[in-house]
Write a protein that holds these residues in place. Structure first.
Motif, PDB file in Angstrom:
ATOM      1  N   ARG A   1      79.716 102.144   6.673  1.00 17.41           N
ATOM      2  CA  ARG A   1      81.120 102.570   6.542  1.00 17.41           C
ATOM      3  C   ARG A   1      81.948 102.196   7.772  1.00 17.41           C
ATOM      4  O   ARG A   1      83.137 101.915   7.651  1.00 17.41           O
ATOM      5  N   VAL A   2      81.327 102.168   8.944  1.00 17.78           N
ATOM      6  CA  VAL A   2      82.094 101.878  10.168  1.00 17.78           C
ATOM      7  C   VAL A   2      81.880 100.449  10.672  1.00 17.78           C
ATOM      8  O   VAL A   2      82.450 100.070  11.696  1.00 17.78           O
ATOM      9  N   ASN A   3      81.072  99.664   9.960  1.00 19.81           N
ATOM     10  CA  ASN A   3      80.781  98.298  10.416  1.00 19.81           C
ATOM     11  C   ASN A   3      81.859  97.345   9.891  1.00 19.81           C
ATOM     12  O   ASN A   3      82.016  97.196   8.674  1.00 19.81           O
ATOM     13  N   PRO A   4      82.599  96.668  10.803  1.00 13.32           N
ATOM     14  CA  PRO A   4      83.667  95.762  10.345  1.00 13.32           C
ATOM     15  C   PRO A   4      83.157  94.637   9.447  1.00 13.32           C
ATOM     16  O   PRO A   4      83.938  94.035   8.699  1.00 13.32           O
ATOM     17  N   ALA A   5      81.840  94.355   9.498  1.00 11.12           N
ATOM     18  CA  ALA A   5      81.280  93.317   8.610  1.00 11.12           C
ATOM     19  C   ALA A   5      81.507  93.688   7.148  1.00 11.12           C
ATOM     20  O   ALA A   5      81.635  92.812   6.294  1.00 11.12           O
ATOM     21  N   TRP A   6      81.551  94.991   6.878  1.00 10.68           N
ATOM     22  CA  TRP A   6      81.710  95.458   5.498  1.00 10.68           C
ATOM     23  C   TRP A   6      83.151  95.900   5.283  1.00 10.68           C
ATOM     24  O   TRP A   6      83.432  97.055   4.963  1.00 10.68           O
ATOM     25  N   ALA A   7      84.058  94.963   5.457  1.00 11.80           N
ATOM     26  CA  ALA A   7      85.493  95.230   5.251  1.00 11.80           C
ATOM     27  C   ALA A   7      85.739  95.508   3.767  1.00 11.80           C
ATOM     28  O   ALA A   7      84.909  95.171   2.914  1.00 11.80           O
ATOM     29  N   ALA A   8      86.915  96.081   3.482  1.00 15.17           N
ATOM     30  CA  ALA A   8      87.215  96.535   2.115  1.00 15.17           C
ATOM     31  C   ALA A   8      87.062  95.405   1.093  1.00 15.17           C
ATOM     32  O   ALA A   8      86.524  95.618  -0.001  1.00 15.17           O
ATOM     33  N   ASP A   9      87.482  94.178   1.454  1.00 13.80           N
ATOM     34  CA  ASP A   9      87.406  93.092   0.458  1.00 13.80           C
ATOM     35  C   ASP A   9      85.955  92.672   0.210  1.00 13.80           C
ATOM     36  O   ASP A   9      85.585  92.323  -0.922  1.00 13.80           O
ATOM     37  N   VAL A  10      85.115  92.748   1.247  1.00 15.88           N
ATOM     38  CA  VAL A  10      83.697  92.392   1.087  1.00 15.88           C
ATOM     39  C   VAL A  10      83.022  93.421   0.173  1.00 15.88           C
ATOM     40  O   VAL A  10      82.267  93.075  -0.749  1.00 15.88           O
ATOM     41  N   VAL A  11      83.329  94.687   0.416  1.00 16.19           N
ATOM     42  CA  VAL A  11      82.758  95.749  -0.412  1.00 16.19           C
ATOM     43  C   VAL A  11      83.264  95.598  -1.853  1.00 16.19           C
ATOM     44  O   VAL A  11      82.483  95.708  -2.813  1.00 16.19           O
ATOM     45  N   ALA A  12      84.555  95.305  -2.008  1.00 17.70           N
ATOM     46  CA  ALA A  12      85.137  95.167  -3.360  1.00 17.70           C
ATOM     47  C   ALA A  12      84.478  94.021  -4.123  1.00 17.70           C
ATOM     48  O   ALA A  12      84.188  94.143  -5.317  1.00 17.70           O
ATOM     49  N   ASN A  13      84.209  92.897  -3.458  1.00 21.01           N
ATOM     50  CA  ASN A  13      83.522  91.773  -4.113  1.00 21.01           C
ATOM     51  C   ASN A  13      82.129  92.183  -4.567  1.00 21.01           C
ATOM     52  O   ASN A  13      81.661  91.792  -5.631  1.00 21.01           O
ATOM     53  N   ASN A  14      81.482  92.959  -3.710  1.00 19.57           N
ATOM     54  CA  ASN A  14      80.145  93.436  -4.038  1.00 19.57           C
ATOM     55  C   ASN A  14      80.178  94.320  -5.288  1.00 19.57           C
ATOM     56  O   ASN A  14      79.380  94.152  -6.223  1.00 19.57           O
ATOM     57  N   VAL A  15      81.128  95.245  -5.290  1.00 18.65           N
ATOM     58  CA  VAL A  15      81.265  96.158  -6.440  1.00 18.65           C
ATOM     59  C   VAL A  15      81.575  95.358  -7.713  1.00 18.65           C
ATOM     60  O   VAL A  15      81.043  95.646  -8.794  1.00 18.65           O
ATOM     61  N   ALA A  16      82.388  94.321  -7.591  1.00 16.54           N
ATOM     62  CA  ALA A  16      82.773  93.523  -8.765  1.00 16.54           C
ATOM     63  C   ALA A  16      81.572  92.834  -9.409  1.00 16.54           C
ATOM     64  O   ALA A  16      81.595  92.524 -10.601  1.00 16.54           O
ATOM     65  N   SER A  17      80.495  92.611  -8.623  1.00 14.19           N
ATOM     66  CA  SER A  17      79.307  91.929  -9.159  1.00 14.19           C
ATOM     67  C   SER A  17      78.424  92.882  -9.975  1.00 14.19           C
ATOM     68  O   SER A  17      77.436  92.451 -10.574  1.00 14.19           O
ATOM     69  N   ARG A  18      78.774  94.157  -9.998  1.00 14.69           N
ATOM     70  CA  ARG A  18      77.919  95.155 -10.658  1.00 14.69           C
ATOM     71  C   ARG A  18      78.322  95.392 -12.113  1.00 14.69           C
ATOM     72  O   ARG A  18      79.508  95.297 -12.453  1.00 14.69           O
ATOM     73  N   ALA A  19      77.336  95.805 -12.916  1.00 15.33           N
ATOM     74  CA  ALA A  19      77.663  96.286 -14.260  1.00 15.33           C
ATOM     75  C   ALA A  19      78.391  97.631 -14.161  1.00 15.33           C
ATOM     76  O   ALA A  19      79.299  97.917 -14.951  1.00 15.33           O
ATOM     77  N   ILE A  20      77.993  98.432 -13.177  1.00 11.46           N
ATOM     78  CA  ILE A  20      78.634  99.745 -12.954  1.00 11.46           C
ATOM     79  C   ILE A  20      79.564  99.579 -11.761  1.00 11.46           C
ATOM     80  O   ILE A  20      79.111  99.485 -10.609  1.00 11.46           O
ATOM     81  N   LYS A  21      80.866  99.533 -12.006  1.00  7.98           N
ATOM     82  CA  LYS A  21      81.806  99.059 -10.989  1.00  7.98           C
ATOM     83  C   LYS A  21      82.321 100.188 -10.100  1.00  7.98           C
ATOM     84  O   LYS A  21      83.452 100.624 -10.216  1.00  7.98           O
ATOM     85  N   ARG A  22      81.434 100.621  -9.217  1.00  3.16           N
ATOM     86  CA  ARG A  22      81.856 101.586  -8.189  1.00  3.16           C
ATOM     87  C   ARG A  22      80.981 101.421  -6.967  1.00  3.16           C
ATOM     88  O   ARG A  22      79.903 100.818  -7.037  1.00  3.16           O
ATOM     89  N   GLU A  23      81.462 101.963  -5.848  1.00  3.90           N
ATOM     90  CA  GLU A  23      80.659 101.944  -4.623  1.00  3.90           C
ATOM     91  C   GLU A  23      79.424 102.824  -4.798  1.00  3.90           C
ATOM     92  O   GLU A  23      79.461 103.802  -5.558  1.00  3.90           O
ATOM     93  N   ALA A  24      78.354 102.486  -4.066  1.00  3.01           N
ATOM     94  CA  ALA A  24      77.139 103.304  -4.097  1.00  3.01           C
ATOM     95  C   ALA A  24      77.081 104.181  -2.854  1.00  3.01           C
ATOM     96  O   ALA A  24      77.421 103.737  -1.747  1.00  3.01           O
TER      97      ALA A  24
END
Ligand code: NAD
Length: 252
Positions: free
Chosen positions: A195-218
């Motif tokens: 949550r605090v690592n800049p590597a996981w910026a909002a757009d990176v997390v959003a792309n990750n979520v978009a790849s899921r069948a269940i479209k939400r953060e884990a």
């Protein structure tokens, strides 16, 4: 009814994040839990005790055979057995993403030491006790990145791929002794460090979520059902398996 009453679980890397969630969940199912981390995980222990559970906190570096031998000995001395080992300690949440040829040899070695050799050291330390009991559950933690071939963290992905092979080969070595070896491969989880690592910026997390069948953060709690299943008698005929828990991003 609690499914792990009378069992003793050891969780490495339990000071925060996913490890702390695993430890609390095991305690809520009735297990006495030895929580360890490279620094003494007092907060996790205190939270479990405050919730009415049993916990012991130990400082243990998973890369040190002496340190993890002490961890197992303290758990057995305090609670009488060692039934479940969760090899959760890892280098992930603080990693920066970078092209493979910018990974220093020292970074490569550090990730391998904690993620791969740490799993080996803790396993080797606990198996004599599990053998003497005639049963045990070893739960390793890989990553969905192995199956996605996620770029920009080659050391990490390689280390977690090793854990899949480790799980399979060790399951065959220990299957006749009542010891089960399985693995959870989480997708991106919003743990404290992520949550605090800049590597996981909002757009990176959003792309990750978009790849899921269940479209939400884990969240860490999304892994708990699988952890408890692999810890409990329900999974006694299951070994050598890696279960991907990622909302349906990779399927196999
Ligand atoms: P994290 O990196 O935030 O925390 C890991 C814990 O391991 C920390 O408490 C750290 O102090 C501890 N640790 C590090 N080196 C250690 C050592 N030498 N000895 C003992 N403890 C040590 O990770 P997290 O996000 O909470 O993830 C936990 C596990 O799940 C890791 O194995 C990680 O690779 C894996 N995982 C995480 C995700 C995710 O998205 N968060 C996804 C897949 C797999």
């Amino acid at each position: 009814m609690a499914r792990l009453t009378g069992k003793v679980a050891l969780v490495t890397g339990a000071a925060q994040g996913i490890g702390a969630a695993y430890a609390m969940a095991l305690a809520k199912e009735g297990a006495a839990v030895c929580v360890s981390d490279i620094r003494l995980p007092e907060a996790t222990r205190d939270a479990i005790v405050a919730a009415g559970g049993q916990a012991l906190a130990v400082a243990a570096d998973v890369t040190s055979p002496e340190s993890v031998a002490t961890m197992v000995a303290e758990a057995v001395l305090r609670f009488g057995s060692a039934d479940i080992l969760v090899n959760n300690a890892g280098l992930f949440g603080n990693l920066t993403l970078k092209p493979f040829d910018q990974i220093a040899s020292s970074e490569w070695d550090a990730v391998m030491a904690v993620n791969v050799r740490g799993t080996f050291e803790c396993t080797r330390a606990v198996v004599p006790q599990m053998r003497s009991q005639g049963h045990g559950k070893i739960i390793n933690i890989a990553s969905g990145t192995v199956f996605k071939g996620s770029p920009m963290m080659l050391h990490y992905v390689t280390s977690k791929a090793a854990i899949v092979g480790f799980t399979r080969a060790l399951a065959r070595e220990l299957g006749g002794e009542g010891i089960r070896v399985n693995c959870i491969a989480p997708g991106l989880v919003m743990s404290d460090n992520v949550r605090v690592n800049p590597a996981w910026a909002a757009d990176v997390v959003a792309n990750n979520v978009a790849s899921r069948a269940i479209k939400r953060e884990a969240q860490p709690d999304d892994l708990i059902g699988t952890l408890i299943y692999l810890s409990a008698p329900d999974s006694d005929f299951l070994t050598g398996q890696t279960i991907v828990v990622d909302g349906g991003s990779v399927m196999h």
